[in-house]
Design a protein around this motif. Structure first.
Motif, short mmCIF file in Angstrom:
data_model
loop_
_atom_site.label_atom_id
_atom_site.label_comp_id
_atom_site.label_asym_id
_atom_site.label_seq_id
_atom_site.Cartn_x
_atom_site.Cartn_y
_atom_site.Cartn_z
N GLY A 55 -92.18 89.97 13.90
CA GLY A 55 -91.05 90.38 13.44
C GLY A 55 -90.03 89.37 13.72
O GLY A 55 -90.34 88.56 14.89
N LEU A 56 -88.85 89.27 13.39
CA LEU A 56 -87.88 88.35 13.86
C LEU A 56 -86.48 89.10 13.53
O LEU A 56 -86.22 89.49 12.29
CB LEU A 56 -88.00 87.00 13.02
N THR A 57 -85.55 88.88 14.64
CA THR A 57 -84.24 89.39 14.26
C THR A 57 -83.33 88.24 14.89
O THR A 57 -83.57 87.86 16.01
CB THR A 57 -84.00 90.85 15.03
N CYS A 58 -82.36 87.80 13.98
CA CYS A 58 -81.43 86.83 14.23
C CYS A 58 -79.98 87.23 14.25
O CYS A 58 -79.71 88.02 12.99
CB CYS A 58 -81.92 85.51 13.20
N GLY A 59 -79.45 86.82 15.14
CA GLY A 59 -77.83 87.26 15.08
C GLY A 59 -77.40 88.06 16.28
O GLY A 59 -77.94 88.26 17.21
N SER A 60 -76.38 88.67 16.21
CA SER A 60 -75.57 89.67 17.26
C SER A 60 -76.19 90.84 17.09
O SER A 60 -76.54 91.39 16.09
CB SER A 60 -74.08 89.59 16.77
N PRO A 61 -76.19 91.50 18.15
CA PRO A 61 -75.94 91.35 19.56
C PRO A 61 -76.96 90.32 20.27
O PRO A 61 -76.76 89.78 21.07
CB PRO A 61 -76.03 92.61 20.09
N GLY A 62 -78.21 89.94 19.50
CA GLY A 62 -79.24 89.05 20.50
C GLY A 62 -80.17 88.78 19.22
O GLY A 62 -80.52 89.53 18.30
N SER A 63 -80.84 87.42 19.21
CA SER A 63 -81.89 87.24 18.61
C SER A 63 -83.22 87.24 19.31
O SER A 63 -83.23 87.14 20.49
CB SER A 63 -82.02 85.73 18.20
N PHE A 64 -84.51 87.99 18.59
CA PHE A 64 -85.60 87.98 19.23
C PHE A 64 -86.69 87.91 18.33
O PHE A 64 -86.45 88.44 17.20
CB PHE A 64 -85.71 89.22 20.39
N GLY A 65 -87.80 87.49 18.75
CA GLY A 65 -88.98 87.56 17.83
C GLY A 65 -89.84 88.61 18.64
O GLY A 65 -89.61 88.96 19.69
N SER A 66 -90.73 89.06 17.74
CA SER A 66 -91.73 90.16 18.37
C SER A 66 -93.05 90.05 17.74
O SER A 66 -93.31 89.58 16.47
CB SER A 66 -91.14 91.53 18.06
N VAL A 67 -94.03 90.32 18.50
CA VAL A 67 -95.30 90.43 18.17
C VAL A 67 -95.95 92.00 18.65
O VAL A 67 -95.63 92.37 19.99
CB VAL A 67 -96.44 89.42 18.84
N SER A 68 -96.45 92.64 17.79
CA SER A 68 -96.74 93.99 18.17
C SER A 68 -98.06 94.60 17.53
O SER A 68 -98.50 94.11 16.63
CB SER A 68 -95.40 95.06 17.91
N ARG A 69 -98.27 95.72 18.20
CA ARG A 69 -99.50 96.38 17.88
C ARG A 69 -99.17 97.88 17.83
O ARG A 69 -98.59 98.43 18.91
CB ARG A 69 -100.88 95.99 18.34
N ARG A 70 -99.71 98.71 16.86
CA ARG A 70 -99.70 99.92 17.06
C ARG A 70 -100.81 100.45 17.60
O ARG A 70 -102.09 100.33 17.34
CB ARG A 70 -99.64 100.62 15.59
N LEU A 71 -101.01 101.42 18.77
CA LEU A 71 -102.22 102.03 19.38
C LEU A 71 -102.31 103.58 19.11
O LEU A 71 -101.30 104.28 19.21
CB LEU A 71 -102.02 101.89 20.88
N THR A 72 -103.48 103.88 18.20
CA THR A 72 -103.78 105.10 17.92
C THR A 72 -104.66 105.73 19.14
O THR A 72 -105.79 105.08 19.36
CB THR A 72 -104.28 105.41 16.50
N THR A 73 -104.46 106.89 19.61
CA THR A 73 -104.96 107.39 20.98
C THR A 73 -104.99 108.87 21.16
O THR A 73 -104.01 109.45 21.04
CB THR A 73 -104.32 106.46 21.94
N PRO A 74 -106.08 109.44 21.52
CA PRO A 74 -106.12 110.80 22.04
C PRO A 74 -105.50 110.88 23.55
O PRO A 74 -105.02 111.80 23.90
CB PRO A 74 -107.32 111.37 21.85
N PRO A 75 -105.66 109.73 24.31
CA PRO A 75 -105.13 110.02 25.66
C PRO A 75 -103.70 110.30 25.97
O PRO A 75 -102.89 110.02 25.06
CB PRO A 75 -105.48 108.78 26.37
N THR A 76 -103.12 110.75 27.08
CA THR A 76 -101.84 110.91 27.36
C THR A 76 -101.09 109.55 27.42
O THR A 76 -101.51 108.68 27.85
CB THR A 76 -101.71 111.86 28.51
N GLY A 77 -99.59 109.80 27.26
CA GLY A 77 -98.71 108.86 27.63
C GLY A 77 -99.04 108.08 29.09
O GLY A 77 -98.86 106.82 29.30
N THR A 78 -99.37 109.14 30.04
CA THR A 78 -99.59 108.76 31.47
C THR A 78 -100.95 107.47 31.46
O THR A 78 -100.66 106.69 32.25
CB THR A 78 -99.83 109.63 32.43
N ASP A 79 -101.79 108.11 30.72
CA ASP A 79 -103.04 107.11 30.79
C ASP A 79 -102.72 105.80 30.27
O ASP A 79 -103.35 104.90 30.61
CB ASP A 79 -104.01 108.02 30.02
#
Length: 177
Positions: A73-97
């Motif tokens: 993804g890419l966001t340009c402009g105010s309040p800040g510009s940033f690019g991102s690389v992401s993945r979705r993790l599907t999982t049965p473990p808890t957030g703590t794990d």
């Protein structure tokens, strides 16, 4: 008390017209923001994206989990510009794990944890300029892993998260795979 006839006759068309004018002006405003981003030179940084895609934090996952394909993804402009690389993790473990797994993996990969995170886990990695920022966030039935970076064409003085954890925004523009 009855509503005057002229209000009943004209109220609907006035409301609809106002909404249409607002939509058109809003579209012009959004396009002018895109034009400003293009004029500023804000664009995805292919070298950063390639390096981020190779990071262990986006390629390894806890046992019994699954990583979805990489999204950029890419966001340009105010309040800040940033690019991102992401993945979705599907999982049965808890957030703590999940947080514990990625904290250990990030530490072994040269990432520095952010102590007061608003997310399950947050860390930075120095890159010689604006640092990369790794965030793990719980979603409805999964977790989002995201690395944010400074886009090409954006001055390093505009690094939006040099010292403060970035907000994870959903309004990024997908830029392909």
């Amino acid at each position: 008390m009855s509503v005057p006839k002229w209000i009943r006759v004209y109220a609907g068309p006035v409301v609809v017209s106002t909404l249409l004018v607002g939509a058109v002006l809003g579209g012009v405003y959004l396009r002018s923001g895109d034009d400003a981003a293009e004029a500023s030179g804000c664009r995805a940084d292919p070298a950063a994206v390639k390096a981020i895609r190779a990071e262990a934090i986006l390629n390894q996952n806890p046992r019994l989990t699954r990583l979805d394909p990489v999204a950029e993804g890419l966001t340009c402009g105010s309040p800040g510009s940033f690019g991102s690389v992401s993945r979705r993790l599907t999982t049965p473990p808890t957030g703590t794990d999940v947080a514990k797994f990625y904290a250990g993996l990030a530490a072994r990969s040269g990432w520095k944890p952010f102590e007061y995170s608003n997310y399950l886990y947050s860390a930075t990695k120095e890159t010689g300029g604006c640092p990369w920022w790794f965030l793990v966030r719980a979603e409805d039935d999964a977790y989002q892993l995201r690395v944010m970076y400074q886009p090409a064409g954006v001055p390093m003085s505009d690094c939006a998260w040099a010292t403060t954890e970035p907000l994870l925004l959903q309004a990024t523009i997908p830029i392909g795979k």
